[in-house]
Design a protein around this motif. Structure first.
Motif, PDB file in Angstrom:
ATOM      1  N   PRO A 157     -16.112   4.249  11.536  1.00 23.63           N
ATOM      2  CA  PRO A 157     -14.846   3.510  11.687  1.00 23.63           C
ATOM      3  C   PRO A 157     -13.795   4.048  10.733  1.00 23.63           C
ATOM      4  O   PRO A 157     -14.092   4.420   9.594  1.00 23.63           O
ATOM      5  CB  PRO A 157     -15.242   2.064  11.344  1.00 23.63           C
ATOM      6  N   GLN A 158     -12.561   4.090  11.205  1.00 27.39           N
ATOM      7  CA  GLN A 158     -11.469   4.612  10.388  1.00 27.39           C
ATOM      8  C   GLN A 158     -10.860   3.512   9.533  1.00 27.39           C
ATOM      9  O   GLN A 158     -10.476   2.458  10.038  1.00 27.39           O
ATOM     10  CB  GLN A 158     -10.379   5.231  11.268  1.00 27.39           C
ATOM     11  N   MET A 159     -10.797   3.769   8.224  1.00 27.48           N
ATOM     12  CA  MET A 159     -10.188   2.802   7.313  1.00 27.48           C
ATOM     13  C   MET A 159      -8.677   2.981   7.294  1.00 27.48           C
ATOM     14  O   MET A 159      -8.174   4.103   7.184  1.00 27.48           O
ATOM     15  CB  MET A 159     -10.755   2.953   5.895  1.00 27.48           C
ATOM     16  N   LYS A 160      -7.950   1.879   7.433  1.00 27.05           N
ATOM     17  CA  LYS A 160      -6.485   1.897   7.368  1.00 27.05           C
ATOM     18  C   LYS A 160      -6.032   1.453   5.981  1.00 27.05           C
ATOM     19  O   LYS A 160      -6.789   0.829   5.218  1.00 27.05           O
ATOM     20  CB  LYS A 160      -5.904   0.968   8.427  1.00 27.05           C
ATOM     21  N   SER A 161      -4.795   1.754   5.640  1.00 22.77           N
ATOM     22  CA  SER A 161      -4.272   1.417   4.313  1.00 22.77           C
ATOM     23  C   SER A 161      -2.805   1.030   4.401  1.00 22.77           C
ATOM     24  O   SER A 161      -2.030   1.667   5.131  1.00 22.77           O
ATOM     25  CB  SER A 161      -4.442   2.603   3.361  1.00 22.77           C
ATOM     26  N   ILE A 162      -2.436  -0.008   3.673  1.00 24.79           N
ATOM     27  CA  ILE A 162      -1.047  -0.460   3.581  1.00 24.79           C
ATOM     28  C   ILE A 162      -0.693  -0.629   2.107  1.00 24.79           C
ATOM     29  O   ILE A 162      -1.467  -1.210   1.333  1.00 24.79           O
ATOM     30  CB  ILE A 162      -0.846  -1.796   4.328  1.00 24.79           C
ATOM     31  N   LYS A 163       0.469  -0.128   1.721  1.00 28.67           N
ATOM     32  CA  LYS A 163       0.899  -0.205   0.325  1.00 28.67           C
ATOM     33  C   LYS A 163       1.546  -1.565   0.035  1.00 28.67           C
ATOM     34  O   LYS A 163       2.378  -2.038   0.800  1.00 28.67           O
ATOM     35  CB  LYS A 163       1.890   0.910   0.004  1.00 28.67           C
ATOM     36  N   ILE A 164       1.148  -2.150  -1.098  1.00 26.92           N
ATOM     37  CA  ILE A 164       1.760  -3.390  -1.584  1.00 26.92           C
ATOM     38  C   ILE A 164       2.351  -3.091  -2.956  1.00 26.92           C
ATOM     39  O   ILE A 164       1.669  -2.547  -3.826  1.00 26.92           O
ATOM     40  CB  ILE A 164       0.732  -4.532  -1.681  1.00 26.92           C
ATOM     41  N   PHE A 195      -3.701  -8.108  -6.879  1.00 27.43           N
ATOM     42  CA  PHE A 195      -3.153  -8.262  -5.535  1.00 27.43           C
ATOM     43  C   PHE A 195      -4.187  -8.946  -4.654  1.00 27.43           C
ATOM     44  O   PHE A 195      -5.397  -8.871  -4.913  1.00 27.43           O
ATOM     45  CB  PHE A 195      -2.812  -6.895  -4.919  1.00 27.43           C
ATOM     46  N   GLY A 196      -3.731  -9.604  -3.594  1.00 33.20           N
ATOM     47  CA  GLY A 196      -4.657 -10.235  -2.666  1.00 33.20           C
ATOM     48  C   GLY A 196      -4.027 -10.431  -1.300  1.00 33.20           C
ATOM     49  O   GLY A 196      -2.802 -10.342  -1.136  1.00 33.20           O
ATOM     50  N   ILE A 197      -4.876 -10.693  -0.311  1.00 31.68           N
ATOM     51  CA  ILE A 197      -4.442 -11.000   1.056  1.00 31.68           C
ATOM     52  C   ILE A 197      -5.132 -12.297   1.469  1.00 31.68           C
ATOM     53  O   ILE A 197      -6.349 -12.440   1.329  1.00 31.68           O
ATOM     54  CB  ILE A 197      -4.802  -9.884   2.050  1.00 31.68           C
ATOM     55  N   GLU A 198      -4.347 -13.243   1.992  1.00 33.13           N
ATOM     56  CA  GLU A 198      -4.887 -14.504   2.497  1.00 33.13           C
ATOM     57  C   GLU A 198      -4.722 -14.543   4.008  1.00 33.13           C
ATOM     58  O   GLU A 198      -3.676 -14.156   4.549  1.00 33.13           O
ATOM     59  CB  GLU A 198      -4.156 -15.697   1.872  1.00 33.13           C
ATOM     60  N   ASN A 199      -5.764 -15.043   4.701  1.00 32.70           N
ATOM     61  CA  ASN A 199      -5.685 -15.167   6.158  1.00 32.70           C
ATOM     62  C   ASN A 199      -4.970 -16.467   6.534  1.00 32.70           C
ATOM     63  O   ASN A 199      -4.580 -17.253   5.658  1.00 32.70           O
ATOM     64  CB  ASN A 199      -7.083 -15.074   6.781  1.00 32.70           C
ATOM     65  N   THR A 251       2.033  -0.139  -7.533  1.00 31.19           N
ATOM     66  CA  THR A 251       1.670  -0.176  -6.113  1.00 31.19           C
ATOM     67  C   THR A 251       0.157  -0.071  -5.964  1.00 31.19           C
ATOM     68  O   THR A 251      -0.487   0.719  -6.658  1.00 31.19           O
ATOM     69  CB  THR A 251       2.342   0.974  -5.353  1.00 31.19           C
ATOM     70  N   ALA A 252      -0.386  -0.881  -5.075  1.00 29.56           N
ATOM     71  CA  ALA A 252      -1.818  -0.837  -4.783  1.00 29.56           C
ATOM     72  C   ALA A 252      -2.023  -0.759  -3.282  1.00 29.56           C
ATOM     73  O   ALA A 252      -1.259  -1.345  -2.513  1.00 29.56           O
ATOM     74  CB  ALA A 252      -2.520  -2.067  -5.354  1.00 29.56           C
TER      75      ALA A 252
END
Length: 234
Positions: A127-134, A158-162, A195-196
């Protein structure tokens, strides 16, 4: 988080704390000595002059950076030139508000992350891992230096909430830090940013809706959030 700006003042032996709202008035209007005089408005409304140790027409940087803020002045009572009243001879200022200006940016067009859920002939392997800069930015808006401390060498997170509010990714969980207190300084009027990358697999995101990117500047305890949409193309 308390913030401070220091000036070495050897002639202040007996230190007391004076809390209140710092403000300035224009003194000697129309003369060559026209300039700001500083006062501390205490909780009972009493206004106490604060010693200005520069020329009458000049701003005093130690105080002027915190005008219009709730502060704690460390110093002693002494005579001041303003109306021959007693005033505060100050050598240390603590800003009692959260003064850091924070910004958060996520590298998404129109704040939307499109996840391809369309069935294909076969799954990609591996599977290909995607990346987004924060990106987190922190600014101390005064002409001085902000001081803070972190319990470890980790200065930010940093974090991501659903859509249910559950944290599905945290940058700090993927890193290692020294378990020792770390002092932090932010020079005034000079934005600092970091940036992370949020790395994810599309198959792991199963729900559309409003997600939240968040960042914390640990030295001040401030948290900033930015919502974004996750959508599946039809």
């Amino acid at each position: 988080m308390e913030t401070s700006e220091k000036t070495i003042v050897k002639e202040v032996p007996a230190i007391k704390t004076f809390e209140g709202y710092l403000f300035a008035k224009l003194n000697a209007i129309g003369s060559k000595s026209e300039g700001p005089s500083y006062y501390l408005q205490q909780h009972d409304g009493k206004e106490i002059p604060v010693v200005k140790r520069v020329a009458p027409w000049m701003k005093y940087p130690l105080l002027h950076a915190c005008v219009g803020q709730k502060v704690a002045l460390l110093g002693k009572m002494t005579k001041v030139a303003v109306a021959e009243k007693s005033g505060i001879h100050c050598g240390y200022v603590l800003n009692l508000v959260e003064p850091l200006v924070m910004g958060l940016d996520i590298d998404l067009k129109e704040d939307t992350l499109w996840i391809n859920k369309m069935p294909g002939p076969a799954m990609e392997y591996p599977p290909q891992m995607k990346s987004i800069k924060i990106k987190l930015s922190v600014t101390w808006p005064f002409r001085s230096i902000w001081h803070g401390e972190c319990p470890s060498s980790q200065l930010f997170d940093f974090g991501i909430e659903n859509p249910e509010g559950k944290t599905i990714w945290r940058w700090g969980q993927c890193m290692m830090f020294k378990p020792e207190p770390t002092k932090v300084q932010i020079p005034g009027a000079s934005p600092k940013s970091v940036t992370a990358p949020w790395q994810y697999f599309e198959d792991a995101i199963t729900v559309e809706g409003l997600y939240v990117a968040k960042a914390e500047f640990i030295a001040s305890g401030q948290v900033i959030r930015k919502p974004f949409w996750v959508k599946f193309p039809q």
